[in-house]
Every structure is written in structure tokens, then in C-alpha cells.
Write a protein that holds these residues in place. Structure first.
Motif, short mmCIF file in Angstrom:
data_model
loop_
_atom_site.label_atom_id
_atom_site.label_comp_id
_atom_site.label_asym_id
_atom_site.label_seq_id
_atom_site.Cartn_x
_atom_site.Cartn_y
_atom_site.Cartn_z
N GLN A 166 -31.26 -28.01 -20.10
CA GLN A 166 -32.25 -28.31 -19.07
C GLN A 166 -31.90 -27.66 -17.74
O GLN A 166 -32.62 -27.84 -16.76
CB GLN A 166 -32.38 -29.82 -18.90
N THR A 167 -30.79 -26.93 -17.69
CA THR A 167 -30.28 -26.25 -16.48
C THR A 167 -30.20 -27.21 -15.30
O THR A 167 -30.58 -26.88 -14.18
CB THR A 167 -31.16 -25.03 -16.10
N ILE A 168 -29.71 -28.43 -15.57
CA ILE A 168 -29.57 -29.45 -14.53
C ILE A 168 -28.10 -29.67 -14.21
O ILE A 168 -27.27 -29.87 -15.10
CB ILE A 168 -30.21 -30.78 -14.95
N CYS A 169 -27.76 -29.62 -12.92
CA CYS A 169 -26.39 -29.85 -12.43
C CYS A 169 -26.37 -31.21 -11.73
O CYS A 169 -27.15 -31.44 -10.79
CB CYS A 169 -26.00 -28.73 -11.47
N ARG A 170 -25.48 -32.12 -12.16
CA ARG A 170 -25.44 -33.47 -11.59
C ARG A 170 -24.06 -33.79 -11.02
O ARG A 170 -23.02 -33.40 -11.56
CB ARG A 170 -25.78 -34.52 -12.65
N ASP A 171 -24.08 -34.53 -9.93
CA ASP A 171 -22.87 -35.08 -9.31
C ASP A 171 -22.57 -36.41 -9.99
O ASP A 171 -23.32 -37.37 -9.84
CB ASP A 171 -23.10 -35.27 -7.81
N VAL A 172 -21.46 -36.49 -10.74
CA VAL A 172 -21.13 -37.73 -11.48
C VAL A 172 -19.89 -38.40 -10.90
O VAL A 172 -19.21 -39.16 -11.58
CB VAL A 172 -20.94 -37.44 -12.98
N THR A 173 -19.58 -38.14 -9.63
CA THR A 173 -18.40 -38.73 -9.00
C THR A 173 -18.41 -40.25 -9.11
O THR A 173 -17.39 -40.87 -9.40
CB THR A 173 -18.33 -38.31 -7.52
N VAL A 174 -19.57 -40.88 -8.89
CA VAL A 174 -19.63 -42.35 -8.92
C VAL A 174 -19.33 -42.89 -10.30
O VAL A 174 -19.00 -44.06 -10.45
CB VAL A 174 -21.02 -42.85 -8.45
N GLY A 175 -19.44 -42.06 -11.33
CA GLY A 175 -19.15 -42.53 -12.68
C GLY A 175 -17.71 -42.96 -12.87
O GLY A 175 -17.40 -43.75 -13.76
N PHE A 176 -16.84 -42.46 -12.00
CA PHE A 176 -15.43 -42.79 -12.16
C PHE A 176 -15.08 -44.16 -11.61
O PHE A 176 -13.97 -44.64 -11.79
CB PHE A 176 -14.57 -41.72 -11.48
N THR A 177 -15.99 -44.81 -10.93
CA THR A 177 -15.73 -46.16 -10.43
C THR A 177 -16.74 -47.15 -11.00
O THR A 177 -16.79 -48.29 -10.57
CB THR A 177 -15.82 -46.20 -8.89
N ALA A 178 -17.54 -46.72 -11.97
CA ALA A 178 -18.57 -47.58 -12.53
C ALA A 178 -17.97 -48.59 -13.49
O ALA A 178 -16.90 -48.40 -14.04
CB ALA A 178 -19.62 -46.73 -13.25
N GLN A 179 -18.70 -49.70 -13.69
CA GLN A 179 -18.36 -50.67 -14.71
C GLN A 179 -19.09 -50.27 -15.98
O GLN A 179 -20.32 -50.20 -16.01
CB GLN A 179 -18.77 -52.09 -14.28
N TYR A 180 -18.37 -49.99 -17.05
CA TYR A 180 -19.00 -49.48 -18.24
C TYR A 180 -19.50 -50.60 -19.13
O TYR A 180 -18.93 -51.69 -19.16
CB TYR A 180 -18.00 -48.60 -19.01
N SER A 181 -20.56 -50.36 -19.87
CA SER A 181 -21.15 -51.35 -20.76
C SER A 181 -21.12 -50.81 -22.18
O SER A 181 -20.66 -49.70 -22.44
CB SER A 181 -22.60 -51.63 -20.34
#
Length: 397
Positions: free
Chosen positions: A241-256
């Protein structure tokens, strides 16, 4: 993270044509052995009230390291209750336990039988660890030369300096010791060095993460955009999809439960701050966790470090890890079995992510054997099956 040099995405000269610069990052060190573990303290940080025979080479505080294999230990210059051994940490440290051991020297039976603990922030004003009645706690010491006795500090204390003050002993005031806890330090790293390919737990649908660009032409361009955004420390690129995303917040997320492993690229400074090290061949990163946990706890700890239990996939990789273990007295003498990725899924042994079958040539003699347990540990003779409820050190990667 088990990644080759060719997979590293470099920024700096190759992408941004900018000067590479050095900056500081916070690094958290947590260990059951803060004094002599892999991130152990320099000899200069160990001092004492006195040394037997005024001989620091044989009886000085640098000989007080736990599991030191020589015949020496710290031996005080006098047998009285005014003696102490002191350690200085790099900064304010949350101290949770003291480990004590006697002198490793037959036929002498020298050990400390009880002691006080004192601590300080500035090395001038000292406070004793006390009970609820505000009287100093007399901690139990040793009854032989080599058994390690661990005493928990409940609640924990915060200190830069810590002293062990022997109150009773056998033959001579003589001991080896270590301290459990955590501290933060600042380390230099190359701020624009590179991003590291890894996997992170993230929601199956990544739409919650901000889009850096919805029409990104390449992975390199995506990396450049993340680097130019001050708060971006991790990114992912969807080439379809040629989409670039910032996933920095994923490193402090609560996973389900609705989470899955997603490939992303993380600034290496994050791993540096978490205590990851490069293998001698500089082709991958690893982190030995000097905290005894069961396999579930070890895997969870790796997840907190944005990683997973390391996959041991080759003889050279395994030999490198074994050499690291044999190069440290704490690991070699007492913690030479460490959880790594692996699980019994009848009839096969597979890596913990449920993927490929493990290489049969990497197992120690008489292993694998499901009767020993359904998890996997690294030993000095190879991989071995182990009960998942055992409390061991572990390796992330």
C-alpha cells in the motif's frame, strides 16, 4: 534481534547526508548481581574499612566478588564490629537484596554469620536498614564457606553507597558478596547510526498508528521520514500500500489477545538503552537477563524489551553465547543454564513462536527429552529440555 548487517537500514551519510553525532541515552540496569554481573562495577567502586595484613592484593575489597574462584576474599584488618565493606553504584539504585558468601579457602573456615546494612546517597550521612520498631535489622549470614545466603530488603532501599557491617563471624571477618536491584545510567551512542529490523507485538490492524506518508516509494524513504521526525523512534513500511507509519507508541502499548508480531524498524539507541549487546561478529544483538524467572516470566521480560527469547539457530551463534557465559564468574559458577526460544509441540521441538523445527545438531547429549520438561535452555554442552517452571536467567534476541 538475529539480523544481519545487510538488513540494517542506515541513516546519516547514506540517507540524510548529515553529520553523524554522539548523544546520551538512559540505560536501565537490573540484575540479581549488580556488583559482578555482566554490567558489574569497576574495582575502584569497592572499598573497605581495612584489609588483613594491610595487603589489598590478597585481602582487599576487590576480592569480595561473589563466586570469585581464587582462595582470596575480603578479610578485614581487625576482628571487631567496626569493620565494613562498601560499594558505590553509578547513581541512585533501588536495592532489593544482599547475597553473602564466605571465603573460598580450605582449610580455613572464614565467613560472616550476621551483619547490618547501611546506605547513603552522598557517602557522608548513613542510615541503617531498620525494622518497623526502628532498630537495625541483624541479617543472617553464612554457616559455611561457599553457600550463598540471600537476604531480601523489604521494602527496598534507594542508595548510591551501601555498606555491609559484619557483627559476628567465624575465625575472621571475611566475605564475598553481591547486591540485587536496578539503576539508571546515561551512555553515549551514535544518534543517527541505524535502525534495527525486529518484530513487535501490535494490533493486527495498524490503522491506529499515524501515517508519515501515504505514498512512500521505498523502505529507505520511510526510514528517512522517521529520522526527520524528532519523536519517531520506530517505523513500519507497507510496500503493497506504500504506507509509512510511525509505530513508536507501540512500544509502550498494553497488548491484548488481538495482537500479532509485526515487522518494524527500531532506532538502535532504544536497544542500547535497554542493555542489548552486539555479538563478537557484530551481526546481531542479544541481552542476558540476570534475573531468575520461570519461562513465562522470561518471555514476558523479553517482550518488555521489544524482543523475544533468542532463537539459537547455529553452532557459531551457540558457541558465542557459551563463551560469554564462561567469561563471567557469576554466570559460569551459578547461572550457566538460561532460557532460550523453544517448546515441545509433539512430536517436534519448535521455536517458541511456533515456527520452524529446531536443529537436532544443537542439542546436548541425552537431549531433547520431554520427560525433563517442555521448554528449552542453553547450557555449556548445548541446548537442553527443562521444566518451564524452573527459575533461570534468560537471553533475549
Amino acid at each position: 534481534m538475529g539480523v544481519t548487517t545487510a538488513e540494517w537500514i542506515y541513516v546519516g551519510f547514506l540517507i540524510l547526508c548529515m553529520q553523524i553525532f554522539v548523544t546520551l541515552t538512559d540505560k536501565t540496569v537490573c540484575s540479581d548481581y549488580l556488583v559482578s554481573g555482566l554490567d558489574g562495577l569497576d574495582d575502584a567502586k569497592l572499598t573497605s574499612s581495612s584489609n588483613f595484613g594491610n595487603n589489598p592484593l590478597e585481602h582487599g575489597p576487590t576480592n569480595a566478588r561473589l563466586y570469585l574462584p581464587t582462595v582470596w576474599s575480603w578479610v578485614a584488618g581487625a576482628n571487631d564490629v567496626n569493620q565494613y565493606i562498601q560499594v558505590e553504584f553509578p547513581g541512585e539504585t533501588d536495592i532489593t537484596a544482599i547475597l553473602l558468601q564466605g571465603r573460598n579457602n580450605y582449610p580455613f573456615f572464614q565467613f560472616v554469620k550476621s551483619y547490618y546494612v547501611l546506605y547513603s546517597i552522598d557517602g557522608v550521612v548513613w542510615t541503617s536498614v531498620t525494622s518497623q520498631s526502628q532498630t537495625p535489622i541483624l541479617f543472617p549470614g553464612n554457616s559455611d564457606r561457599n553457600t550463598v545466603v540471600k537476604s531480601a530488603l523489604v521494602p527496598s532501599i534507594t542508595a548510591v553507597y551501601l555498606r555491609i557491617n559484619p557483627r559476628s563471624w567465624n575465625d575472621f571477618v571475611s566475605l564475598r558478596f553481591d547486591v540485587s536491584g536496578c539503576y539508571n545510567i546515561q551512555e553515549k551512542y551514535i544518534a543517527s547510526e541505524h535502525y534495527e529490523k525486529t518484530q513487535m507485538l501490535a494490533p493486527v490492524d495498524l490503522v491506529q498508528y499515524p501515517v508519515l506518508n501515504g505514498n512512500t516509494r521505498s523502505l529507505l524513504e520511510c526510514g528517512k521520514m522517521c529520522h526527520q521526525k524528532e519523536s519517531c523512534r520506530a517505523f513500519t513500511f507497507d510496500k503493497n500500500q506504500t504506507i509509512c507509519r510511525d509505530v513508536t507508541v507501540g512500544f509502550t502499548a498494553q497488548y491484548s489477545a488481538n495482537s500479532a508480531l509485526k515487522q518494524c524498524y527500531v532506532h538502535k539507541g532504544i536497544f542500547t538503552s535497554l542493555g542489548f549487546r552486539e555479538f563478537p561478529n557484530r551481526l546481531a544483538l542479544y541481552k542476558i537477563n540476570e534475573q531468575s524467572l520461570d519461562q513465562v516470566g522470561a518471555a514476558d521480560l523479553c517482550c518488555q524489551y521489544y524482543s523475544q527469547l533468542i532463537k539459537v539457530t547455529s553452532q557459531p551463534q551457540m558457541s558465542s553465547l557459551q563463551n560469554i557465559i564462561t567469561g563471567n564468574d557469576i554466570l559460569l559458577q551459578a547461572n550457566n543454564q538460561l532460557f532460550v526460544s523453544g517448546m515441545y509441540a509433539s512430536p517436534d521441538w519448535k521455536y517458541s513462536d511456533g515456527g520452524e523445527v529446531m536443529d537436532n545438531t544443537l542439542w546436548a547429549p541425552d537431549h531433547p527429552d520431554p520427560s525433563h520438561g517442555h521448554c528449552v535452555m542453553l547450557t555449556l554442552t548445548g541446548l537442553a529440555s527443562v521444566d518451564c517452571s524452573e527459575s533461570l536467567f534468560s537471553i533475549c534476541g
